[in-house]
Design a protein around this motif. Structure first.
Motif, short mmCIF file in Angstrom:
data_model
loop_
_atom_site.label_atom_id
_atom_site.label_comp_id
_atom_site.label_asym_id
_atom_site.label_seq_id
_atom_site.Cartn_x
_atom_site.Cartn_y
_atom_site.Cartn_z
N ASN A 8 -14.76 10.20 107.30
CA ASN A 8 -13.37 9.92 106.97
C ASN A 8 -12.50 9.95 108.22
OD1 ASN A 8 -14.10 9.66 104.31
ND2 ASN A 8 -13.21 11.60 103.66
N GLN A 11 -13.20 6.72 110.10
CA GLN A 11 -12.54 5.58 109.48
C GLN A 11 -11.04 5.61 109.75
OE1 GLN A 11 -13.95 6.33 105.56
NE2 GLN A 11 -15.79 5.13 105.85
N ARG A 12 -10.49 6.81 109.69
CA ARG A 12 -9.06 6.96 109.98
C ARG A 12 -8.75 6.54 111.42
NH1 ARG A 12 -4.95 9.16 107.51
NH2 ARG A 12 -3.27 10.07 108.70
N GLU A 16 -6.35 3.57 112.65
CA GLU A 16 -5.28 3.86 113.62
C GLU A 16 -5.36 2.90 114.80
OE1 GLU A 16 -5.89 8.03 114.39
OE2 GLU A 16 -4.68 8.62 112.66
N SER A 62 -7.24 4.93 103.94
CA SER A 62 -6.68 5.01 105.29
C SER A 62 -5.80 3.81 105.58
CB SER A 62 -7.79 5.10 106.34
OG SER A 62 -8.47 6.32 106.23
N THR A 65 -2.51 4.28 103.79
CA THR A 65 -1.69 5.33 104.38
C THR A 65 -1.18 4.95 105.76
OG1 THR A 65 -3.00 7.00 103.22
CG2 THR A 65 -1.69 7.75 105.08
N ILE A 66 -2.06 4.52 106.63
CA ILE A 66 -1.71 4.25 108.02
C ILE A 66 -1.05 2.89 108.17
CG2 ILE A 66 -2.64 3.91 110.35
CD1 ILE A 66 -4.87 5.93 109.46
#
Length: 130
Positions: A8, A11-12, A16, A62, A65-66
């Motif tokens: 995770n 992936q984040r 990003e 992600s 969110t990002i």
């Protein structure tokens, strides 16, 4: 559990990096920039592995969110995942996760693929129009 957390985080970090690139493009062009990530053949990726289903879900989370709406993800599959991998339903894999993440599902019969490539992609370029 530690493996899932590491994946995770990975992936984040990938999302990003995409968001950072999107912001650079936006700053250079001084116009809003959106990015679409195309993920092909998710049924083959997932196979019978619940871990991979979780990875795809984490990637989508992600992006939500990002990306803050500036990054979209489109996933392709040959057909309904339950049809391709009927044994997975017996293992009670929660395909609702995917259906919630990808609420817009479009069915494209394979015999239309050539027409779509010709009309929607190739005709839009000088090289492809001939």
């Amino acid at each position: 559990m530690a493996d899932i957390q590491r994946q995770n985080i990975g992936q984040r970090m990938a999302v990003e990096a995409v968001e950072s690139y999107r912001q650079e493009l936006e700053a250079e062009s001084e116009k809003p920039v959106k990015i679409v990530l195309l993920v092909g053949e998710v049924t083959l990726f997932i196979g019978g592995d619940y871990q991979r289903l979780s990875e795809l879900n984490a990637l989508a989370e992600s992006i939500d969110t990002i990306g803050d709406g500036n990054i979209q993800m489109v996933a392709t599959a040959q057909s309904e995942i339950e049809d391709v991998r009927p044994g997975l339903a017996a293992k009670q894999l929660d395909f609702g996760i995917l259906k919630d993440r990808f609420p817009h599902q479009y069915h494209l019969p394979s015999h239309h693929a050539g027409e779509i490539v010709q009309r929607r992609l190739l005709e839009k370029t000088d090289d492809g129009a001939g």
